[in-house]
Each structure stands twice: as C-alpha cells, then as structure tokens.
Design an enzyme around this catalytic site. Structure first.
Site, PDB file in Angstrom:
ATOM      1  N   HIS A   7       0.836  -1.199   0.000  1.00  0.00           N
ATOM      2  CA  HIS A   7       0.000   0.000   0.000  1.00  0.00           C
ATOM      3  C   HIS A   7       0.872   1.251   0.000  1.00  0.00           C
ATOM      4  CE1 HIS A   7      -3.540   2.220   2.194  1.00  0.00           C
ATOM      5  NE2 HIS A   7      -3.483   2.529   0.913  1.00  0.00           N
ATOM      6  N   HIS A  49      -1.015  10.835  -2.452  1.00  0.00           N
ATOM      7  CA  HIS A  49      -2.346  10.353  -2.097  1.00  0.00           C
ATOM      8  C   HIS A  49      -3.338  11.478  -1.832  1.00  0.00           C
ATOM      9  CE1 HIS A  49      -5.509   9.035   0.717  1.00  0.00           C
ATOM     10  NE2 HIS A  49      -5.505   7.936  -0.016  1.00  0.00           N
TER      11      HIS A  49
END
Length: 205
Positions: A7, A49
């Site tokens: 991730h 992100h």
C-alpha cells in the site's frame, strides 16, 4: 498464491508513495505496489495520495494549485521528494513488481495509460479509481492492454451500493480486484478464481 500489493509502497519503512518506498517493497518481497496519481497546476502527473501536500511533505497547499517545481522543492519526513508518474514507472520498471495505480481523478486515465504504455508496463499494470470510478475506464485501459480494477471498501458505497464486487466488475467490464486483508475471505478468493478476476491483497508493509 494471492499477490501481495504494498500500500503506497512499503510505507512502514519509507515515506509513502516515494521511490524509496517502492524499492523497499521490492526488496521486502512484495509482488506489487499500489500508488496514487494526481495532476499539478502545470499539468504534470505526480504520485501523492492526498489532495494537499500538507500531511506528507514539508509544505502545504493543494496539489492541483502547485506547480511540479514547487512540489518537488518539498521533502517528505525522510528527505525524499514527491516523484512524478514517469519517475515512479522508471524505477518500478527495473523491478518485477505489479503496478496498481489509483487515479484520484478519472480524467487522468488517458495520460496514465499513455505513460504506462511508453514504459512497456501494460501487461503488469492495473488502473482503477478508488473514490470516483468512471464507467469508461475499463474500455480505455483495455484498449491499451491494461487491466482495470475496483477496490473493496468505500468505493463500492453510494452509487453502486453495498454491492457484490463481482457484480460491479461485471457491470463495469473490469477485470481486477484489490482487496484489503480485512475484507478477504475464502469465498471471495474462490469466486475471483472462478471468474478469472486478477486479485491483489493490499497490505501495509
């Protein structure tokens, strides 16, 4: 064997979504990495992100209101810089990692597909829009030989409801599924295998 997808790279040992994080994931033995793409004010694609750089860098401000030069003048907590999509693909291309790219804006799909294709990484890449899925992403990705995916989690709420992910995949003509450790089950994996859905396990490593 279910592919293990880091991730945002290996963010437990390096700043998330950085070249160092991707290299750390490869060295650790991950099968792939997931990362996020946004567009800067001057139309460059960067791997970050959040909508802002506040949390992950020494600066502040919205990504789409900063230039690439401004963003790359900032550093992360361990001294890394925010990489461009091109830099990330170049680094990951030197490894055997799968690439799962979360489009923070579905309008990025054509530029991302073009970049992946230029780097010769189509066969080991998946594009998806975890928060704003667009129905035409699979077609545009598949035209370039790239898989298109969905995620299990908040992305399935709202428009598609608390749906069976495989029904959503069929509806969208997608062919890949990224699932967290909390959501994975034996039944889900069996259905993925039976339906020939390429599935990755998203982990914080």
């Amino acid at each position: 064997m279910l592919p293990i997808i880091g991730h945002r790279g290996r963010r437990r040992v390096a700043a998330e979504n950085t070249i160092r994080s991707f290299e750390a994931a490869a060295n650790w033995g991950a099968d792939g990495v997931e990362f996020d793409v946004r567009r800067t004010r001057d139309d460059e694609l960067v791997v970050v992100h959040d909508a802002t750089v506040d949390r992950t860098t020494t600066g502040d401000g919205r990504v789409d209101r900063l230039s690439l030069a401004e963003i790359q003048s900032l550093t992360t907590g361990d001294g890394e810089t925010v990489p461009t999509l091109e830099q990330s693909l170049s680094a990951i291309g030197e490894t055997a990692l799968e690439i799962w790219i979360d489009l923070k804006d579905p309008d990025l799909v054509d530029d991302v597909v073009s970049a992946v294709t230029r780097h010769g990484l189509a066969e080991r890449s998946v594009v998806f829009a975890g928060q704003k899925f667009a129905d035409d992403i699979p077609r545009r990705a598949h035209d370039a030989g790239i898989r298109a995916g969905i995620t299990i989690g908040p992305a399935l709420a709202g428009r598609y409801g608390p749906a069976d992910p495989f029904a959503v995949i069929e509806t969208l003509d997608a062919d890949a599924l990224l699932v967290t450790a909390e959501a994975v089950t034996d039944a889900l994996l069996r259905e993925a295998i039976d339906g020939d859905v390429h599935t990755g396990l998203l982990v914080d490593c």
